[in-house]
Design a protein around this motif. Structure first.
Motif, mmCIF file in Angstrom:
data_model
loop_
_atom_site.group_PDB
_atom_site.id
_atom_site.type_symbol
_atom_site.label_atom_id
_atom_site.label_comp_id
_atom_site.label_asym_id
_atom_site.label_seq_id
_atom_site.Cartn_x
_atom_site.Cartn_y
_atom_site.Cartn_z
ATOM 1 N N ASN A 16 -7.239 0.710 2.321
ATOM 2 C CA ASN A 16 -7.823 -0.068 1.224
ATOM 3 C C ASN A 16 -8.914 0.775 0.579
ATOM 4 O O ASN A 16 -9.656 1.483 1.268
ATOM 5 C CB ASN A 16 -8.407 -1.380 1.758
ATOM 6 C CG ASN A 16 -7.327 -2.252 2.362
ATOM 7 O OD1 ASN A 16 -6.279 -2.466 1.758
ATOM 8 N ND2 ASN A 16 -7.559 -2.727 3.580
ATOM 9 N N GLN A 42 -1.333 8.795 4.617
ATOM 10 C CA GLN A 42 -0.768 7.524 4.163
ATOM 11 C C GLN A 42 0.506 7.211 4.948
ATOM 12 O O GLN A 42 0.738 6.075 5.359
ATOM 13 C CB GLN A 42 -0.481 7.601 2.656
ATOM 14 C CG GLN A 42 -0.169 6.266 2.014
ATOM 15 C CD GLN A 42 -0.040 6.369 0.500
ATOM 16 O OE1 GLN A 42 -0.133 7.467 -0.065
ATOM 17 N NE2 GLN A 42 0.183 5.248 -0.156
ATOM 18 N N LYS A 95 0.820 -1.222 0.000
ATOM 19 C CA LYS A 95 0.000 0.000 0.000
ATOM 20 C C LYS A 95 0.853 1.271 0.000
ATOM 21 O O LYS A 95 0.323 2.371 -0.076
ATOM 22 C CB LYS A 95 -1.005 -0.005 1.154
ATOM 23 C CG LYS A 95 -0.433 0.215 2.520
ATOM 24 C CD LYS A 95 -1.554 0.186 3.558
ATOM 25 C CE LYS A 95 -0.998 0.296 4.951
ATOM 26 N NZ LYS A 95 -1.935 -0.114 5.987
#
Lengths: 272, 272
Positions: free
Chosen positions: B243, B148, B108
């Protein structure tokens, strides 16, 4: 001795402890080599943790992960006799999730043991870092037998400024000189007898150095004579940072051997 | 306030400290966003460490490493006023050696910010792990603005079983809504005025959600209307594990925006 299997149990136990913590991470199948690490940890710390975890991420596809010797009951007994305070025995799903943050070992992880096992040391460093995070040891004990592993763990501790003190421990040998290893049980009687030549060749090297012979080719040739009946994978001469040596530097050299007996690889080395 | 520049100074200072340690790692050019982190650290801990280090390993070749704003004197003043105990300002050779153990962020890390900056988050995690090793914080404070990054640091702490508590902190905004950023100073007067549309579009999204509009396409279209004059690089809808979402889940959603103003990229987001 308390046996812990979950992260929660481990963390709760750790949070209650004050004073120095000695830690011996293992993959089980404990032998006198491990016992010497545990005894040292016991002598030097207020609390002793041992972990037994056959770490899947350091095995490559096709390697002996499933066949790796497991001796849970005997291992527990040994830890108890060595007066271990906490034995941590997690399973793989306890230690690993999906799509994790990974560790990338430096380039010296791709020579020697890493040459035939690319990625092996990434897995070793990953599990050691996880275990350090959990146990938060003051001192962590590793055998010199896995010299490259020890060197990489020392480098990781240095690079990441870990507060743990990584303690190198001398190789423990059978009475005839063979280095203790969990894999020695796989040797046939004949292989076991032949394997003595590995340590003999290292003693030969040490004797040469003590007579001021520092030339690597000369030493290597003499070692190969001693091991002439063996399938020697490599003999290597490195310094303590695992850079290749041009000649022996007393106090900063390691001579490493890997020899094969069928599918069994035996490692040995000598610090000079 | 003590200013520390070497590893030895930092470790000596840390060894003398007992009780809770709050830590705010920064790249300097401190603004009200950083100040809110430092104030929170000050309120919640006995000792407060701030680090200022423009970390080279999180900049890609060609990125603005050399041009990254540096305001050392003002930063020191701010830390003093916020009653920071220790300000750690190392240089790159203090933090890094050659051929190091590296950190590999999970998959990710290659979406959103990582898509245009592959490897960026490897460098972020590396320096954060090093700083955690040095400072050994009880609590470490990170802004939600770099959502993030925050998510990846939380994952690293979880995967490596770090004992640090990673504390997410709310975004601090200018009075007109623009999220605080060290890069805001690069905006022209006109760009600065246009940039208000970023936060406006997030408030529009929040208002829609409060009216039970959970459809992502509908929300995205309305947001794009608000930002019709901007060069929007992306709008993304993810859950707290980053996600991708199919529709808004209240309590588990983050809406992320990146908009470009010439060479300046501005990030903003809202946690819903």
């Amino acid at each position: 001795m308390k046996i812990l299997t979950t992260i929660k149990e481990l963390q709760e136990a750790r949070n209650e402890i004050e004073g120095s913590v000695g830690f011996v991470p293992t993959m089980g199948a404990l032998h006198d080599g491990h016992i010497s690490l545990i005894r040292k940890a016991r002598a030097e710390n207020q609390t002793v943790f041992v972990s037994i975890f056959v770490n899947p991420t350091q095995f490559l596809p096709g390697e002996d992960l499933d066949a790796y010797p497991r001796k849970e009951q005997a291992d527990k007994k040994i830890c108890e006799m060595c007066k271990v305070d906490y034995l941590f025995m997690p399973d793989a799903t306890t230690m690993y999730g999906e799509d994790e943050v990974l560790i990338k070992a430096p380039s010296k992880s791709y020579i020697l043991e890493g040459k035939t096992r690319p990625g092996h040391f990434d897995g070793v460093l990953q599990v050691v870092l996880k275990l350090f995070g959990l146990v938060q040891p003051t001192n962590a004990y590793f055998g010199k037998k896995d010299a490259q592993q020890l060197s990489l763990i020392q480098q990781m501790a240095k690079n990441l400024f870990l507060s743990v003190n990584v303690v190198p421990c001398d190789i423990v040998r059978e009475s005839d000189g063979l280095a203790m290893s969990s894999r020695n049980i796989y040797l046939s009687k004949e292989q076991r007898r032949d394997a003595i030549a590995i340590s003999k060749s290292l003693y030969t090297a040490a004797a040469l150095v003590s007579k001021k012979e520092f030339d690597i080719e000369t030493i290597k040739n003499r070692m190969m004579q001693v091991m002439e009946n063996l399938d020697v994978e490599y003999i290597a001469f490195v310094n303590r940072e695992f850079n290749e040596l041009k000649q022996i530097e007393v106090g900063n050299s390691i001579i490493l051997i890997v020899a094969r007996f069928g599918s069994v690889r035996l490692l040995d080395n000598m610090w000079i």
